[in-house]
Scaffold this active site. Structure first.
Site, mmCIF file in Angstrom:
data_model
loop_
_atom_site.group_PDB
_atom_site.id
_atom_site.type_symbol
_atom_site.label_atom_id
_atom_site.label_comp_id
_atom_site.label_asym_id
_atom_site.label_seq_id
_atom_site.Cartn_x
_atom_site.Cartn_y
_atom_site.Cartn_z
ATOM 1 N N LYS A 30 -6.525 5.887 0.133
ATOM 2 C CA LYS A 30 -5.244 5.202 -0.755
ATOM 3 C C LYS A 30 -4.843 5.371 -1.513
ATOM 4 O O LYS A 30 -5.964 5.515 -3.231
ATOM 5 C CB LYS A 30 -5.262 3.364 -0.699
ATOM 6 N N SER A 105 -1.138 -3.699 2.290
ATOM 7 C CA SER A 105 -1.280 -2.298 1.458
ATOM 8 C C SER A 105 -1.246 -1.299 1.775
ATOM 9 O O SER A 105 -1.142 -0.248 1.660
ATOM 10 C CB SER A 105 -0.897 -3.288 -0.309
ATOM 11 N N SER A 129 -4.917 -6.831 2.710
ATOM 12 C CA SER A 129 -5.123 -5.222 2.551
ATOM 13 C C SER A 129 -5.419 -3.987 3.275
ATOM 14 O O SER A 129 -4.786 -3.257 3.837
ATOM 15 C CB SER A 129 -4.602 -4.945 1.256
#
Lengths: 424, 466
Positions: A30, A105, A129
């Protein structure tokens, strides 16, 4: 590499050593986890061009384990979102249905794994997330216990809530990645020094599973609720004991979560002033004007909204009313979990109240915040929670969320593995 | 002056080897800008602070030395404000759970007795970086940032408003500095290692906070100016407003620095990256060295010094060590020479005791004690030793300063003086005993101070009665 889902912000080819526990596997990281020599933007324009000079602890461990890293994945700006639409680099598409969001996210990480672009991924979970996109994309995602994986190098959104979490197509994948990244690090002093050395044991016999009524309350799509109840029955059929429980503190969890995370964010994001990295401002009459120009020109709407909310919540005269109260509510959630875990080994419920929405469907911020209701309690209490696929509604994946006692990530992994094996 | 009310907030850099939250060295003063930095003290995204245990131990020593209450647990908080020298947009400090509460510092009061100045609290925090304004002051075209200082550990010591004069404030700082140096946690010779904010008011009126004081002398100057300013406002019937003022060192004045931009709401909240710090187990393990008051008492007992000499000599760690090194077999003589003579000569030269060679000073004392040179010549030798690079006996030879007791030169000078000042001679003979001092002064002048004063008195008296 072809990236039809816009899963990556930056593609990278760090080739792993031929040996080590992750040799031969590809990991996507990420974009809010620092990678030495590879741009790390948090999905924000304000970090455009920033290349960290150091590796996050988790990244260094993944590298040392022999994995290849093929890029930095798309995300809601600084982790602020539930759809991966709040990215300065465009939305990520859900590989299961490209008209849908992948969740957020960590949507890029989930899409990379679900779309076959990476074997494993690192996500981060502040209020769901990792688990939300895992549920929406039909993969497995774990939010480990707070303090189990070093946050050193994870670019902070809300320090007291968030953790790096492993994502993969199977529970075993997730367990393999956790074993690599859950290692002590003296630079993160909120860690508890509890490495994860476990291999999943797919046997739920004798385990007590609590099912809180509140996890199936208003706002939860009845078809999602039904799918998850069936999954719990499957676990009962395998020998687990299922009991109904209640978690009254859920009522205040979402408010406590949003006050806490926006407060911390308002402080964490103060460093983006254009002085040391990221786009600099035009020369202004005063540093004050220069900071204002850089920040208002480069933060997205949702980030600005949360900075404003958090700044307000911490202001003199409001601190006790908002931040202080949120900490009380947070303590109540922790106490509620402790009470329940005195009786049951894990809690079960849906990860998300709905299946993946269409792109643009959750444009209203409040509607988006409400979608986090089932995932934020684990972050408030710091306890481990996993999302494992448990069927579909309208051909879209549904996630079963299993939440456990602090530092019993092993238990939630075992029960998730048992479910996975039972339906295989 | 008893209607003056003064409280101080004092920031001192702790003299640890590494910074408060990262392993960077604090020894940056001789190096170029931004050479003692790492991702942590630059506040790069994703970095986290890890507390330097030595800094906490240093702060605990201070708290223990000043009799503070030390809670079992303390906590770091964030103080949020924007400034270009602040790399994270907040300073990690302590707010509602500081390291230490209460306590006191003992000073000599305005009236001469002992006085306790109470402390409110002591907390630990990180220093920000430093701005360098290119082109100087208000005319600067741009500013550069140096983060070498960023993350250096500070303690902030807050006193109660217990001081009643600028002199007491200066004494408090002197006592604080001495104690910190005795504890080995602070080095006053490092530039910028001390910063003071002073709250000052005239009883019954609002107070002003004077910021930007960075020296011991500055404190007395700033407070004296500020008190005069406030008194004259009151005399004219004006109302004193509560405000922040800036000390302008070069002019010795304070100026109002009120502006909207500087009205901060710091939005303190607990630092989520640092768990509360349990110090309960550490405090008992900390042993304090001999502190200034104890050393002062020992100097009186061990060396037979006056209270004043003992206070002066123990008021600075290096000075006390220097004294003990040269005290030798005549500690009283040594005390007089160090406290009354050497310190004055050093002050005049703006030099510290560290620049004096103890062996040379000991040699000088030996010459004086043996009567080889007079006290007056001793001062001359001391000056030459301080200003040049010579051994004391070399100076004595070069300048011909050896005492001339009983030799021809002194006899000649006495004869001359008696011949040149018949009036003084007549006065003495008429019974005015102190007329002899006048003649002695003349002899000293002629011999350039080489005559031993006591010996001279005897010789003069003899000559006058012949």
């Amino acid at each position: 590499m072809d990236d039809p889902f816009n899963a990556y912000i930056t593609q990278w080819s760090f080739s792993g050593a031929g040996t080590g526990p992750l040799a031969g596997r590809t990991v996507a990281v990420k974009d809010n986890i620092s990678t030495a020599g590879c741009a790390t933007s948090c999905g924000s324009r304000i970090l455009a061009g920033y290349v960290p000079p150091y590796d996050a602890h988790a990244v260094a461990l993944v590298k040392a384990a022999g994995a290849a890293i093929n890029g930095k994945t798309n995300m809601d700006e600084f982790g602020m979102g539930t759809t991966t639409e709040n990215s300065a680099y465009g939305p990520t598409l859900n590989p299961r249905d490209v008209s849908r969001v992948p969740g957020g996210s960590s949507g890029g990480s989930a899409a990379a794994v679900a779309g076959g672009l990476a074997d494993l991924a690192l996500g981060t979970d502040t209020g769901g997330s990792v688990r939300c996109p895992a549920a929406f994309c039909g993969i497995v995602g774990l939010k480990p216990t707070y303090g189990r994986v070093s946050r050193y190098g994870l670019i902070a959104y809300a320090n007291s809530l968030e953790t790096i979490g492993p994502m993969g197509r199977t529970v075993r994948d997730v367990s393999d990645l956790l074993r690599v990244i859950a290692r002590p690090d003296s630079r993160d002093t909120t860690m508890q020094g509890r490495p994860y050395e476990h291999d999943p044991v797919a046997d739920p016999k004798g385990k007590r599973i609590g099912v809180p009524a509140e996890f199936f309350g208003a706002g939860v799509d009845p078809r999602v609720a039904e799918t998850v109840r069936k999954a719990v029955e499957t676990l009962a059929a395998c020998g687990a004991e299922v009991v109904s429980v209640s978690m009254p503190s859920m009522r205040y969890a979402l408010a406590a979560y949003y006050v806490t995370c926006t407060s911390e964010a308002s402080s964490n994001l103060a460093r983006y002033d254009g002085v040391r990295y990221g786009p600099g401002g035009e020369t202004a009459k005063s540093w004050h004007d220069a900071f204002t120009a850089v920040r208002s020109g480069n933060f997205g709407d949702e980030v600005r909204r949360r900075i404003l909310l958090g700044t307000f919540a911490l202001s003199a005269g409001y601190y006790g009313k908002y931040y202080g109260k949120a900490q009380t509510a947070r303590a109540n959630v922790g106490a509620d979990f402790a009470r329940l875990f005195a009786d049951v080994d894990v809690l079960a419920g849906p990860t998300m109240p709905v299946v993946a929405p269409r792109l643009g469907e959750l444009a209203d911020p409040l509607a988006m915040y409400l979608a986090d209701i089932l995932t934020v309690p684990a972050n408030l209490a710091g306890v481990p929670a996993i999302s494992v696929p448990c069927g579909t509604v309208d051909d879209l994946p549904v996630g079963l969320q299993l939440t456990g006692r602090p530092f019993e990530d092993e238990t939630v992994i075992d029960i998730a593995a048992a479910y996975e094996e039972a339906v295989a | 002056m008893s209607d003056v009310v003064i409280g101080l907030e004092i920031h001192c850099q702790l003299d640890t080897k590494t910074k408060l939250f990262c392993p960077c060295s604090t020894d940056y003063r001789d190096d170029g800008p931004n050479t003692h930095v790492c991702p942590v003290c630059l506040g790069l995204p994703g970095t986290m602070p890890a507390v330097n245990r030595a800094a906490i131990e240093y702060a605990l020593k201070v708290a223990k030395a000043f009799h503070c209450a030390i809670p079992e647990e303390c906590e770091f908080s964030r103080k949020n404000y924007f400034y270009p020298d602040l790399p994270k947009g907040y300073q990690i400090t302590q707010y509602d759970r500081p390291l230490a509460l209460g306590g006191y510092i003992e000073i000599e009061s305005e009236e001469g007795g002992e006085k306790r100045v109470r402390l409110t609290r002591i907390h630990v925090e990180e220093d920000p970086g430093r701005l360098v304004h290119k082109g100087g002051g208000d005319r600067a075209r741009y500013s550069l940032v140096d983060y070498n200082r960023s993350g250096v550990p500070l303690i902030e010591i807050v006193t109660e408003p217990d001081m009643t004069s600028p002199k007491e404030a200066r004494r408090l700082l002197a006592q604080l500095r001495a104690t910190l140096e005795y504890l080995g946690v602070y080095d006053s010779e490092k530039e910028g290692s001390l910063r003071v904010d002073a709250n000052v008011s005239i009883r019954g009126h609002e107070r002003a906070e004077v910021k930007n004081i960075s020296s011991y002398k500055g404190v007395e100057k700033a407070l004296t100016f500020e008190i005069t300013r406030q008194r004259s406002l009151i005399r004219r019937g004006a109302v004193i407003e509560r405000e922040t003022r800036h000390f302008v060192e070069a002019r010795g004045t304070t100026t109002s620095s009120r502006s909207k931009v500087e009205e901060h709401d710091y939005r303190y909240f607990p630092e989520p990256d640092l768990p509360p710090l349990r110090v309960a187990g550490w405090v008992d393990a900390i042993e304090l060295p001999e502190l200034p008051a104890a050393r002062r008492d020992r100097f009186v007992a061990q060396y037979g010094l006056s209270a004043n000499h003992a206070r002066t000599l123990t008021g600075d760690l290096r000075l006390a060590a220097f004294y003990e090194e040269i005290a030798g077999n005549d500690p009283a003589l040594a005390a007089t020479w160090v406290a009354d003579t050497l310190l004055g000569e050093l002050n005049y030269r703006e030099r510290s005791i560290g620049t004096v060679d103890p062996a040379r000073f000991r040699a000088l004392l030996a010459l004086v004690k043996a009567g080889t040179i007079t006290d007056r010549s001793g001062v001359e030798v001391l000056r030459a030793v301080l200003d040049g690079d010579e051994e004391p006996n070399t100076v004595v030879e070069r300048l011909g300063l050896a005492a001339t007791t009983g030799d021809d030169a002194i006899a000649t000078a006495i004869a001359e003086a008696i011949a040149e000042f018949p009036q003084a001679v007549a006065d003495y003979r008429a019974g005015k005993a102190n007329a002899i001092n006048y003649l002695a002064g003349q002899v000293m002048k002629k011999t350039r101070g080489r005559a031993d004063p006591r010996e001279l008195g005897r010789l003069l008296a003899e000559a006058l009665t012949e």
